[in-house]
Design an enzyme around this catalytic site. Sequence first.
Site, PDB file in Angstrom:
ATOM      1  N   HIS A  41       7.320  25.771  44.419  1.00  0.00           N
ATOM      2  CA  HIS A  41       6.762  25.145  43.086  1.00  0.00           C
ATOM      3  C   HIS A  41       6.786  23.567  43.041  1.00  0.00           C
ATOM      4  CE1 HIS A  41       7.979  29.205  41.385  1.00  0.00           C
ATOM      5  NE2 HIS A  41       6.757  29.310  41.734  1.00  0.00           N
ATOM      6  N   ARG A  57      10.736  28.095  34.063  1.00  0.00           N
ATOM      7  CA  ARG A  57       9.697  28.647  34.143  1.00  0.00           C
ATOM      8  C   ARG A  57       9.629  30.074  34.344  1.00  0.00           C
ATOM      9  NH1 ARG A  57       6.169  25.892  38.065  1.00  0.00           N
ATOM     10  NH2 ARG A  57       5.102  27.851  38.086  1.00  0.00           N
ATOM     11  N   CYS A 113      -2.854   6.508  37.916  1.00  0.00           N
ATOM     12  CA  CYS A 113      -2.483   6.265  39.186  1.00  0.00           C
ATOM     13  C   CYS A 113      -2.879   4.868  39.519  1.00  0.00           C
ATOM     14  CB  CYS A 113      -3.613   7.068  40.222  1.00  0.00           C
ATOM     15  SG  CYS A 113      -3.645   6.632  42.017  1.00  0.00           S
ATOM     16  N   CYS A 120      -7.073  11.024  43.808  1.00  0.00           N
ATOM     17  CA  CYS A 120      -7.203  10.651  45.216  1.00  0.00           C
ATOM     18  C   CYS A 120      -5.769  11.287  46.000  1.00  0.00           C
ATOM     19  CB  CYS A 120      -7.000   8.951  45.385  1.00  0.00           C
ATOM     20  SG  CYS A 120      -5.533   8.380  44.984  1.00  0.00           S
ATOM     21  N   CYS A 170      -1.422  11.853  42.092  1.00  0.00           N
ATOM     22  CA  CYS A 170      -2.663  11.768  41.666  1.00  0.00           C
ATOM     23  C   CYS A 170      -3.569  13.042  41.725  1.00  0.00           C
ATOM     24  CB  CYS A 170      -3.452  10.389  42.207  1.00  0.00           C
ATOM     25  SG  CYS A 170      -5.164  10.069  41.375  1.00  0.00           S
ATOM     26  N   CYS A 185      -6.169   4.512  42.051  1.00  0.00           N
ATOM     27  CA  CYS A 185      -7.607   4.651  41.584  1.00  0.00           C
ATOM     28  C   CYS A 185      -7.640   4.908  40.055  1.00  0.00           C
ATOM     29  CB  CYS A 185      -7.844   6.050  42.414  1.00  0.00           C
ATOM     30  SG  CYS A 185      -7.412   7.479  41.728  1.00  0.00           S
ATOM     31  N   THR A 190      21.756  26.196  37.203  1.00  0.00           N
ATOM     32  CA  THR A 190      22.318  26.033  35.963  1.00  0.00           C
ATOM     33  C   THR A 190      23.507  25.188  35.971  1.00  0.00           C
ATOM     34  OG1 THR A 190      22.982  28.365  36.534  1.00  0.00           O
ATOM     35  CG2 THR A 190      21.116  28.046  34.885  1.00  0.00           C
TER      36      THR A 190
HETATM   37 ZN    ZN Z   1      -5.568   8.010  42.798  1.00  0.00          ZN
END
Ligand code: ZN
Length: 245
Positions: free
Chosen positions: A111, A24, A144, A122, A119, A147, A16
């Site tokens: 996290h 979260r 991505c 892939c 991606c 791919c 902070t």
């Molecule tokens: Zn990819």
Amino acid sequence: MTKPLVAVLSGAGISTDSGIPDYRGPGGVWRKDPEAEKLVTYEYYMGDPEIRRRSWRMRRATGTLRAEPNAAHRAVTELERSGVPVRVITQNVDGLHQAAGMPARKVLELHGSARSVVCTRCHARGPMEDALARVDAGEDDPPCLECGGVLKPATVMFGERLDPVVLGDALAISKACQVFIAVGTSLQVHPAAGLAGVAVDHGARLVIVNAEPTPYDSIADEIVRERIGTALPGLLRRLSAGGAR
Ligand code: ZN
């Protein structure tokens, strides 16, 4: 004399002072705003291109990548450099422990990291900075480059499981450490919170540095309520001087 292994579990409160709000946690920004929470919920993110476009715009606006580590992050690094074995287990995705000089292999990011993208098809990874540059250049939902799959931040979204390898390492460190310092975390989100209990069960001394009470206060050996930025450097200096026990 062998120096004790120190585990530092850090939560939103350590960042902070770097200008990063609690997103979260139980009272965090996302939990209080269902529309914002959708932007970081896997099902909505994958199912709705509009949610992804808003998510990228939000990421550009928040400026997490520009945040600088603060005195508390630096204090953890100083402890490590003093020769005390330190492992950081963090609930934060801001990368500020590493930015403060902690070796990446000694930081477990429960996290994930907001500094990378991954991606969903892939699993290719890349810097968040590059993805945001593509958004700046006009791609409102950059796919991505390998791919064409949906790209997401390398963070664990709501609805996604924590990485079992990272979690396993965190568990092993919690069992092995002699001192477990929980800093800036409400210790209310499992499984991260449970690590404090695991450490105590295995004989570690538990130190809690947090503004608010936590469910683990009753089993803590020491509770520090002062501001993290001033309290943690003092506490860790005592540790590196050999005052662990
Ligand atoms: Zn990819």
